[in-house]
Enzyme design. Sequence first.
Site, PDB file in Angstrom:
ATOM      1  N   LYS A 211      -1.658   3.355   3.254  1.00  8.66           N
ATOM      2  CA  LYS A 211      -2.264   2.168   2.659  1.00  8.66           C
ATOM      3  C   LYS A 211      -3.503   1.728   3.430  1.00  8.66           C
ATOM      4  CE  LYS A 211       0.660   2.493  -0.576  1.00  8.66           C
ATOM      5  NZ  LYS A 211       1.972   1.919  -0.788  1.00  8.66           N
TER       6      LYS A 211
HETATM    7  C1  PLP Z   1       3.395   2.059  -1.419  1.00 11.99           C
HETATM    8  C2  PLP Z   1       3.802   1.204  -2.556  1.00 11.99           C
HETATM    9  C3  PLP Z   1       4.935   0.374  -2.503  1.00 11.99           C
HETATM   10  C4  PLP Z   1       5.945   0.460  -1.411  1.00 11.99           C
HETATM   11  O1  PLP Z   1       5.459   0.111  -0.181  1.00 11.99           O
HETATM   12  P1  PLP Z   1       6.415   0.215   1.109  1.00 11.99           P
HETATM   13  O2  PLP Z   1       5.681  -0.561   2.148  1.00 11.99           O
HETATM   14  O3  PLP Z   1       6.533   1.683   1.416  1.00 11.99           O
HETATM   15  O4  PLP Z   1       7.717  -0.385   0.751  1.00 11.99           O
HETATM   16  C5  PLP Z   1       5.163  -0.513  -3.528  1.00 11.99           C
HETATM   17  N1  PLP Z   1       4.346  -0.572  -4.589  1.00 11.99           N
HETATM   18  C6  PLP Z   1       3.278   0.247  -4.703  1.00 11.99           C
HETATM   19  C7  PLP Z   1       2.388   0.107  -5.900  1.00 11.99           C
HETATM   20  C8  PLP Z   1       2.974   1.160  -3.703  1.00 11.99           C
HETATM   21  O5  PLP Z   1       1.931   1.985  -3.823  1.00 11.99           O
END
Ligand code: PLP
Length: 413
Positions: free
Chosen positions: A210
């Site tokens: 991210k």
């Molecule tokens: C990565 C992602 C998540 C989950 O994030 P985590 O921190 O791994 O729980 C949720 N929603 C979307 C759209 C994502 O891309």
Amino acid sequence: MTLLEPVVEPQLRVERRPEPPGEVPFHVTSVTEQDIAAVVSVMRDGWLTTGQRCVDFEHDFTEHLGGRVTSLAVSSCTAALHLALEAVGVRPGDRVITSAYTFTAVGEVIRHLGAHPVLADVDPVTGNVTARTVTDAWRRLTPSARRRVRAVVPVHYAGLACEMEVLTALAAQHRWAVVDDAAHALPATRAGRSIGTWGDATAFSFYATKTLSTGEGGMLTTSRPEVAARARTMRLHGIDRDCFDRYRRKDAWRYEVVDAGYKYNLTDMAAALGVSQLGRLHAMRDRRAAVADRYDEAFAGVDGLALPAHAPDGDVHARHLYPLRVLGGVSVRDVFIRELAALGVSASVHFIPLHHHPHYQDTYGVVPDDLPGATTLFQQEVSLPLFPGMTPGQVEQVVEAVPVALARAERQG
Ligand SMILES: *Cc1c(COP(=O)(O)O)cnc(C)c1O
């Protein structure tokens, strides 16, 4: 020389290990010497889990969003979504409308609360739900199920904010809570206002790929004091005050469990990395935006490709993903990804929509044709490498590989 030095020293070089020549990875997490020093300083403190660094991270995150929300550091975006939906009152048997075009995290936490996801279609160009697709999803429900809708969860796909002013107005008419999934949307704005300040609560992800990464981690933001108070308690076992406070008050050993909560706190090592990364969030976004602009320039006018949607003028697109669309059909798209790999470029697909997965099909009887916008985008989408540390050479390798891979795919596909 202290004992720690030989252990820490080699780690300082990790980020500088070069990629194999000719390979462009899909993602490399941006880690600087300053990030590493911040984490190491926590390790020297004697308190590795939730403490002062989490307090600092929450403070800085709130500042970043303009100061009007409470930020709660948690172990993942999934945890933030779970806590937020619980805190806004989602209960067994309720319905929660969300995007079909997303990762399973939101669907799964709705199920954990005993509620049911209602999948809304998306605009096949933006990948985002709209007031129309959310309303269509609601209309498809029986009258009794319509009355059980408690919340709507828009997902800001690829870092492009949803039409929050329209969606929050629609939700207000229906008395639905709005909890937005901003896993892709840091930093992003809609109508000049930061994502993270709209609706009842917002969930951010700091997963490795991210736009800000602590390896694993997340943040829940909310402007509603009662949502903040509930989520704060449920974040750590339903205990009425934070562990950190507990060790700094008189009668430090006393606490009360007021509900069956969760274990969703963040470690101070992750929070220290978060604070450090937040300091260069805009620089990292500018770097991703420059790569995306270069791709736009190179691929505009290439037959058989469509560029990602832009944010409206004046708004910030987080540029988490570069979702190129291949228009020649799903078999061309699939071969295109294999041909890119043969040219050393790792691409991915975001997402396999929820209504294409067995769990959602078996539980809710949904089929791909039910949500044609999401299915169309899924069959076209290819996410190209996009990360702040991309070298100019890597960017140009992608720029050169894309038309070559496309021509090969169109011949075979
Ligand atoms: C990565 C992602 C998540 C989950 O994030 P985590 O921190 O791994 O729980 C949720 N929603 C979307 C759209 C994502 O891309």
